[in-house]
Design a protein around this motif. Structure first.
Motif, PDB file in Angstrom:
ATOM      1  N   UNK A  18       0.793  -1.224   0.000  1.00 50.31           N
ATOM      2  CA  UNK A  18       0.000   0.000   0.000  1.00 50.31           C
ATOM      3  C   UNK A  18       0.822   1.269   0.000  1.00 50.31           C
ATOM      4  N   UNK A  19       2.137   1.158  -0.126  1.00 50.17           N
ATOM      5  CA  UNK A  19       2.987   2.346  -0.116  1.00 50.17           C
ATOM      6  C   UNK A  19       2.647   3.248  -1.310  1.00 50.17           C
ATOM      7  N   UNK A  20       2.492   4.553  -1.087  1.00 47.69           N
ATOM      8  CA  UNK A  20       2.211   5.480  -2.199  1.00 47.69           C
ATOM      9  C   UNK A  20       3.371   5.477  -3.204  1.00 47.69           C
ATOM     10  N   UNK A  21       3.060   5.612  -4.466  1.00 49.29           N
ATOM     11  CA  UNK A  21       4.088   5.580  -5.510  1.00 49.29           C
ATOM     12  C   UNK A  21       5.166   6.636  -5.284  1.00 49.29           C
ATOM     13  N   UNK A  22       4.731   7.803  -4.799  1.00 55.07           N
ATOM     14  CA  UNK A  22       5.702   8.889  -4.631  1.00 55.07           C
ATOM     15  C   UNK A  22       6.708   8.609  -3.514  1.00 55.07           C
ATOM     16  N   UNK A  23       6.399   7.639  -2.666  1.00 56.22           N
ATOM     17  CA  UNK A  23       7.327   7.296  -1.589  1.00 56.22           C
ATOM     18  C   UNK A  23       8.322   6.210  -1.992  1.00 56.22           C
ATOM     19  N   UNK A  24       8.093   5.603  -3.137  1.00 59.45           N
ATOM     20  CA  UNK A  24       9.018   4.569  -3.600  1.00 59.45           C
ATOM     21  C   UNK A  24      10.339   5.212  -4.003  1.00 59.45           C
ATOM     22  N   UNK A  25      11.419   4.597  -3.573  1.00 60.34           N
ATOM     23  CA  UNK A  25      12.742   5.172  -3.798  1.00 60.34           C
ATOM     24  C   UNK A  25      13.660   4.101  -4.389  1.00 60.34           C
ATOM     25  N   UNK A  26      14.065   4.315  -5.631  1.00 54.67           N
ATOM     26  CA  UNK A  26      14.902   3.313  -6.299  1.00 54.67           C
ATOM     27  C   UNK A  26      16.251   3.152  -5.608  1.00 54.67           C
ATOM     28  N   UNK A  27      16.715   4.197  -4.966  1.00 54.48           N
ATOM     29  CA  UNK A  27      18.000   4.099  -4.274  1.00 54.48           C
ATOM     30  C   UNK A  27      17.930   3.076  -3.141  1.00 54.48           C
ATOM     31  N   UNK A  42      10.072  -9.338  -4.654  1.00 52.30           N
ATOM     32  CA  UNK A  42       9.183  -9.613  -5.790  1.00 52.30           C
ATOM     33  C   UNK A  42       8.023 -10.514  -5.394  1.00 52.30           C
ATOM     34  N   UNK A  43       8.304 -11.535  -4.601  1.00 51.82           N
ATOM     35  CA  UNK A  43       7.262 -12.504  -4.254  1.00 51.82           C
ATOM     36  C   UNK A  43       6.321 -11.991  -3.169  1.00 51.82           C
ATOM     37  N   UNK A  44       6.711 -10.935  -2.467  1.00 53.73           N
ATOM     38  CA  UNK A  44       5.838 -10.360  -1.441  1.00 53.73           C
ATOM     39  C   UNK A  44       5.147  -9.080  -1.927  1.00 53.73           C
ATOM     40  N   UNK A  45       5.430  -8.698  -3.149  1.00 49.09           N
ATOM     41  CA  UNK A  45       4.848  -7.457  -3.676  1.00 49.09           C
ATOM     42  C   UNK A  45       3.375  -7.658  -4.034  1.00 49.09           C
ATOM     43  N   UNK A  46       2.568  -6.679  -3.692  1.00 48.83           N
ATOM     44  CA  UNK A  46       1.150  -6.688  -4.064  1.00 48.83           C
ATOM     45  C   UNK A  46       1.002  -5.977  -5.412  1.00 48.83           C
ATOM     46  N   UNK A  47       0.563  -6.721  -6.424  1.00 54.81           N
ATOM     47  CA  UNK A  47       0.466  -6.152  -7.769  1.00 54.81           C
ATOM     48  C   UNK A  47      -0.551  -5.024  -7.842  1.00 54.81           C
ATOM     49  N   UNK A  48      -1.447  -4.961  -6.880  1.00 51.95           N
ATOM     50  CA  UNK A  48      -2.406  -3.855  -6.854  1.00 51.95           C
ATOM     51  C   UNK A  48      -1.716  -2.522  -6.578  1.00 51.95           C
ATOM     52  N   UNK A  49      -0.486  -2.586  -6.070  1.00 50.00           N
ATOM     53  CA  UNK A  49       0.285  -1.369  -5.814  1.00 50.00           C
ATOM     54  C   UNK A  49       1.040  -0.899  -7.053  1.00 50.00           C
ATOM     55  N   UNK A  50       0.804  -1.547  -8.188  1.00 55.56           N
ATOM     56  CA  UNK A  50       1.508  -1.183  -9.409  1.00 55.56           C
ATOM     57  C   UNK A  50       2.771  -2.008  -9.597  1.00 55.56           C
ATOM     58  N   UNK A  51       3.464  -1.769 -10.692  1.00 54.75           N
ATOM     59  CA  UNK A  51       4.629  -2.596 -11.024  1.00 54.75           C
ATOM     60  C   UNK A  51       5.929  -1.791 -11.070  1.00 54.75           C
TER      61      UNK A  51
END
Length: 268
Positions: A18-27, A42-51
């Protein structure tokens, strides 16, 4: 290799559900230095949160072959085979998944990903692939079939009446008339088991299942079973039925733009 609690906590903190996209940090993702960490993410990611996170994983040379292969099949490539690989989809979220697929299609065959002890068998994800053969959309041979049952009569049938009428049908045309109104897989299965069931009725049932029962998880298995039985000449040619003139049949054959390379079907 099992992740330490510290590694798991880091991933769960920075890539929580459920993390907002703007909070995702590639670093933060680049701080994950092992294939096992990326696989865990990858296996714990919720696809509803986008890819977005999955795209970063697919672009990482630290990613394992097993992780990449699993991401490929979870992306449901069969839904995108009708689009050209240089195409941009109008739906933004769908286009992101398509970009992920194209990244994996490019990298995986070129040995971009790590060979590790992580294993993945893609068969359970692709063995349910279902392809409609051209011949099942063609008119069957036999005496011209006709419908004499009325919808209003069939609409008031309860389960016992359905079962009784299927069981007591005395001719192929009577069974065909019952099949014309099915919208439940269980009744389709009962008709297909009758010795009176002919090829025309089997093809009719195929299209009723395809059109009316697509929401059932086992419908594709039943459809494939009908195809196999027809190929093996289980049903005699008694009645002529043409799905192309059947108003209830909603089908337009789509042309596949690209094939899934065989390498994606192999276990790693």
């Amino acid at each position: 290799m099992n992740l330490t609690s510290e590694q798991q906590n880091f991933i769960n903190t920075h890539f929580y559900e459920g993390i907002p996209r703007e909070e995702l940090n590639e670093s933060k993702l680049k701080q994950l230095k092992t294939s096992e960490e990326l696989h865990y993410l990858a296996t714990h990611h919720n696809w509803d949160d986008g890819v977005k996170v999955l795209q970063w994983i697919a672009e990482s040379p630290v990613c394992s072959e097993a992780t990449a292969l699993e991401l490929f099949w979870l992306s449901q490539p069969q839904d995108f085979q009708y689009y050209k690989l240089d195409q941009t989809l109008k739906d933004a979220s769908q286009n992101e998944v398509f970009i992920l697929l194209k990244t994996l299609l490019e990298n995986y065959p070129n040995n971009f990903y790590q060979k590790t002890e992580i294993q993945f068998d893609p068969a359970p994800l692709y063995e349910d692939e279902f392809i409609i053969p051209d011949w099942i959309f063609q008119k069957t041979n036999g005496e011209e079939a006709y419908i004499y049952y009325e919808k209003d009569d069939v609409d008031v049938w309860f389960d016992r009446e359905w079962e009784k009428n299927i069981r007591e049908a005395e001719s192929a045309i009577e069974l065909f008339n019952i099949a014309n109104f099915i919208d439940e897989p269980e009744y389709a299965a009962q008709i297909l088991q009758r010795r009176l069931c002919d090829k025309g009725t089997a093809v009719l049932i195929f299209w009723r299942l395809y059109t009316e029962c697509s929401a059932y998880t086992y419908t594709n298995t039943m459809l494939q079973g009908i195809i196999n039985n027809i190929v093996n000449n289980k049903y005699p040619e008694v009645l002529s039925y043409n799905p192309q003139t059947d108003e209830k049949v909603k089908y337009k054959k789509k042309k596949i733009a690209w094939e899934v390379p065989d390498i994606f079907r192999k276990t790693v």
